[in-house]
Write a protein that holds these residues in place. Structure first.
Motif, mmCIF file in Angstrom:
data_model
loop_
_atom_site.group_PDB
_atom_site.id
_atom_site.type_symbol
_atom_site.label_atom_id
_atom_site.label_comp_id
_atom_site.label_asym_id
_atom_site.label_seq_id
_atom_site.Cartn_x
_atom_site.Cartn_y
_atom_site.Cartn_z
ATOM 1 N N ALA A 1 9.934 1.307 28.625
ATOM 2 C CA ALA A 1 8.764 2.034 28.120
ATOM 3 C C ALA A 1 7.689 2.143 29.195
ATOM 4 C CB ALA A 1 8.202 1.320 26.898
ATOM 5 N N GLU A 2 7.002 3.291 29.201
ATOM 6 C CA GLU A 2 5.893 3.498 30.122
ATOM 7 C C GLU A 2 4.558 3.094 29.505
ATOM 8 O OE1 GLU A 2 6.101 7.609 31.118
ATOM 9 O OE2 GLU A 2 7.869 7.376 32.410
ATOM 10 N N ARG A 3 4.445 3.160 28.192
ATOM 11 C CA ARG A 3 3.192 2.825 27.516
ATOM 12 C C ARG A 3 3.492 2.475 26.061
ATOM 13 N NH1 ARG A 3 0.433 8.494 25.855
ATOM 14 N NH2 ARG A 3 2.325 9.747 25.691
ATOM 15 N N VAL A 4 2.528 1.833 25.436
ATOM 16 C CA VAL A 4 2.612 1.482 24.016
ATOM 17 C C VAL A 4 1.412 2.075 23.298
ATOM 18 C CG1 VAL A 4 2.585 -0.386 22.319
ATOM 19 C CG2 VAL A 4 3.857 -0.675 24.450
ATOM 20 N N LEU A 5 1.657 2.742 22.180
ATOM 21 C CA LEU A 5 0.570 3.252 21.351
ATOM 22 C C LEU A 5 0.693 2.663 19.953
ATOM 23 C CD1 LEU A 5 1.353 5.855 23.374
ATOM 24 C CD2 LEU A 5 -0.621 6.756 22.179
ATOM 25 N N ARG A 6 -0.440 2.203 19.431
ATOM 26 C CA ARG A 6 -0.492 1.659 18.076
ATOM 27 C C ARG A 6 -1.190 2.683 17.181
ATOM 28 N NH1 ARG A 6 -0.243 -3.489 15.132
ATOM 29 N NH2 ARG A 6 -0.239 -2.686 13.011
ATOM 30 N N VAL A 7 -0.540 3.103 16.101
ATOM 31 C CA VAL A 7 -1.072 4.105 15.181
ATOM 32 C C VAL A 7 -1.498 3.437 13.882
ATOM 33 C CG1 VAL A 7 -0.515 6.196 13.899
ATOM 34 C CG2 VAL A 7 0.405 5.889 16.196
ATOM 35 N N ASP A 8 -2.708 3.744 13.432
ATOM 36 C CA ASP A 8 -3.207 3.273 12.141
ATOM 37 C C ASP A 8 -3.154 1.751 12.036
ATOM 38 O OD1 ASP A 8 -4.322 3.446 9.623
ATOM 39 O OD2 ASP A 8 -2.431 3.855 8.600
ATOM 40 N N ARG A 9 -3.758 1.102 13.014
ATOM 41 C CA ARG A 9 -3.765 -0.365 13.012
ATOM 42 C C ARG A 9 -4.549 -0.897 11.812
ATOM 43 N NH1 ARG A 9 -5.959 -4.229 17.992
ATOM 44 N NH2 ARG A 9 -5.276 -6.217 17.082
ATOM 45 N N PRO A 10 -4.021 -1.906 11.092
ATOM 46 C CA PRO A 10 -4.748 -2.460 9.947
ATOM 47 C C PRO A 10 -6.116 -3.019 10.356
ATOM 48 C CG PRO A 10 -2.488 -3.226 9.975
ATOM 49 C CD PRO A 10 -2.721 -2.549 11.281
ATOM 50 N N VAL A 11 -7.090 -2.845 9.487
ATOM 51 C CA VAL A 11 -8.410 -3.422 9.717
ATOM 52 C C VAL A 11 -8.320 -4.948 9.653
ATOM 53 C CG1 VAL A 11 -10.783 -3.551 8.891
ATOM 54 C CG2 VAL A 11 -9.550 -1.374 8.826
ATOM 55 N N LYS A 12 -7.519 -5.443 8.690
ATOM 56 C CA LYS A 12 -7.297 -6.863 8.537
ATOM 57 C C LYS A 12 -5.808 -7.150 8.705
ATOM 58 C CE LYS A 12 -11.129 -7.853 5.362
ATOM 59 N NZ LYS A 12 -11.466 -8.419 4.027
ATOM 60 N N GLN B 1 0.866 -1.179 0.000
ATOM 61 C CA GLN B 1 0.000 0.000 0.000
ATOM 62 C C GLN B 1 0.908 1.236 0.000
ATOM 63 O OE1 GLN B 1 -2.398 -1.821 3.466
ATOM 64 N NE2 GLN B 1 -3.856 -0.414 2.503
ATOM 65 N N ARG B 2 1.176 1.764 -1.181
ATOM 66 C CA ARG B 2 2.144 2.853 -1.315
ATOM 67 C C ARG B 2 1.666 4.143 -0.652
ATOM 68 N NH1 ARG B 2 6.145 2.183 -5.706
ATOM 69 N NH2 ARG B 2 5.894 0.098 -6.585
ATOM 70 N N ASP B 3 0.371 4.242 -0.389
ATOM 71 C CA ASP B 3 -0.147 5.458 0.236
ATOM 72 C C ASP B 3 0.143 5.511 1.738
ATOM 73 O OD1 ASP B 3 -1.938 3.281 0.517
ATOM 74 O OD2 ASP B 3 -3.525 4.649 1.139
ATOM 75 N N LYS B 4 0.655 4.444 2.306
ATOM 76 C CA LYS B 4 0.942 4.423 3.743
ATOM 77 C C LYS B 4 2.268 5.127 4.014
ATOM 78 C CE LYS B 4 -2.741 2.278 5.161
ATOM 79 N NZ LYS B 4 -3.705 2.975 6.041
ATOM 80 N N LEU C 1 -2.418 -6.103 20.297
ATOM 81 C CA LEU C 1 -2.265 -5.043 19.307
ATOM 82 C C LEU C 1 -1.531 -5.526 18.059
ATOM 83 C CD1 LEU C 1 -1.231 -2.072 21.651
ATOM 84 C CD2 LEU C 1 -3.439 -2.418 20.531
ATOM 85 N N ASP C 2 -1.240 -6.831 18.000
ATOM 86 C CA ASP C 2 -0.498 -7.407 16.871
ATOM 87 C C ASP C 2 0.832 -6.672 16.681
ATOM 88 O OD1 ASP C 2 -0.202 -9.267 14.731
ATOM 89 O OD2 ASP C 2 -0.656 -7.669 13.315
ATOM 90 N N LEU C 3 1.561 -6.501 17.782
ATOM 91 C CA LEU C 3 2.846 -5.809 17.741
ATOM 92 C C LEU C 3 3.957 -6.726 17.252
ATOM 93 C CD1 LEU C 3 2.772 -4.078 21.253
ATOM 94 C CD2 LEU C 3 2.115 -3.063 19.066
ATOM 95 N N ARG C 4 4.990 -6.147 16.671
ATOM 96 C CA ARG C 4 6.238 -6.874 16.472
ATOM 97 C C ARG C 4 6.926 -6.941 17.828
ATOM 98 N NH1 ARG C 4 9.602 -6.257 10.977
ATOM 99 N NH2 ARG C 4 7.918 -6.766 9.544
ATOM 100 N N LEU C 5 7.230 -8.131 18.299
ATOM 101 C CA LEU C 5 7.813 -8.260 19.622
ATOM 102 C C LEU C 5 9.239 -7.734 19.679
ATOM 103 C CD1 LEU C 5 6.453 -11.737 20.794
ATOM 104 C CD2 LEU C 5 5.510 -9.451 21.218
ATOM 105 N N GLU C 6 9.925 -7.750 18.566
ATOM 106 C CA GLU C 6 11.274 -7.179 18.527
ATOM 107 C C GLU C 6 11.563 -6.679 17.127
ATOM 108 O OE1 GLU C 6 14.249 -10.860 18.080
ATOM 109 O OE2 GLU C 6 12.945 -11.043 19.833
#
Length: 236
Positions: free
Chosen positions: A224-235, A3-6, A187-192
């Motif tokens: 880290a004190e907190r984690v924020l996820r920005v623009d999480r994929p719908v799928k 998705q080149r618009d990301k 949050l489907d994070l990358r663990l590392e």
């Protein structure tokens, strides 16, 4: 397919996340493909001062030419963007206590980051711990990949992805910036995720060292004190 618009303006995002004042940001992600008109690895190292002035110490690594050489280039202060994905650790970048780790000679199959992350997970159990910062490979070599330009066909499996990536054995000194977390917090994070730059022409995504008997690591990390996820994929 990509998705080149990301495309994301990093100072704009971190200002919304962290608020006013000085912000220091380091991490691993995809570089701003429009800058080179090519996909690239991003090694992000930025300072945004209280007046929103950006000092950009970030690099990109790309695969170039018929011989598919790794090319490392510094991003100018005028290029504040990343593409597709990014894992950043934010702080004020001021002096203070940090976690220091010095290790030589790898005696297990886990890489350096896995050893730290799984050790934290075993010790803290259900409590989630996140760290970010830098580690340096001072001696030895590491297996690292650089993304080739965007694939013209879908990548539907891990095997497809690994065939698309270009792997290199890169020599020390490698300066690796990124983050780790013991659980993904739903949050489907990358663990590392750590990317490195060198003071020669090497840079890329860290996998593991290839010289276990001679490798030497030095790390400086903070909690880290907190984690924020920005623009999480719908799928996913």
């Amino acid at each position: 397919m990509v998705q080149r618009d990301k495309l994301y303006n990093i100072p704009e995002i971190i200002r919304k996340v962290q608020g006013p004042g000085r912000i220091f940001a380091v991490g691993a992600g995809a570089g701003p493909w429009p800058f080179f008109n090519s996909n690239c690895e991003g090694i992000f190292n930025m300072l945004v001062d209280k007046d929103d002035k950006l000092t950009n110490g970030s690099y990109t690594a790309t695969v170039r030419g018929e011989n598919e050489e790794c090319v490392l280039e510094k991003l100018p202060d005028t290029e504040p963007r990343c593409a597709l994905l990014l894992n950043l650790f934010l702080s004020q970048g001021l002096p203070g206590k940090v976690i220091g780790i010095h290790a030589k000679r790898r005696i297990c199959k886990k890489n350096f980051v896995e050893c730290i992350r799984t050790g934290l997970e075993e010790h803290y159990g259900d409590k989630v711990v996140g760290l970010g910062g830098i580690f340096v490979i001072k001696r030895g070599c590491a297996n690292q990949h650089v993304m080739r330009d965007f694939s013209k066909s879908p990548l539907n499996s891990e095997e497809d992805v690994n065939k698309w990536l270009k792997f290199y054995e890169m020599p020390a000194q490698l300066n690796c910036l990124g983050t780790m977390v013991t659980k993904d917090l739903d949050l489907d994070l990358r663990l590392e995720h750590f990317h490195s730059f060198s003071f020669s022409n090497w840079g890329g995504h860290y996998h593991y060292d290839t010289t276990p008997d001679s490798v030497e690591y030095e790390a400086y990390l903070n909690v880290a004190e907190r984690v924020l996820r920005v623009d999480r994929p719908v799928k996913v």
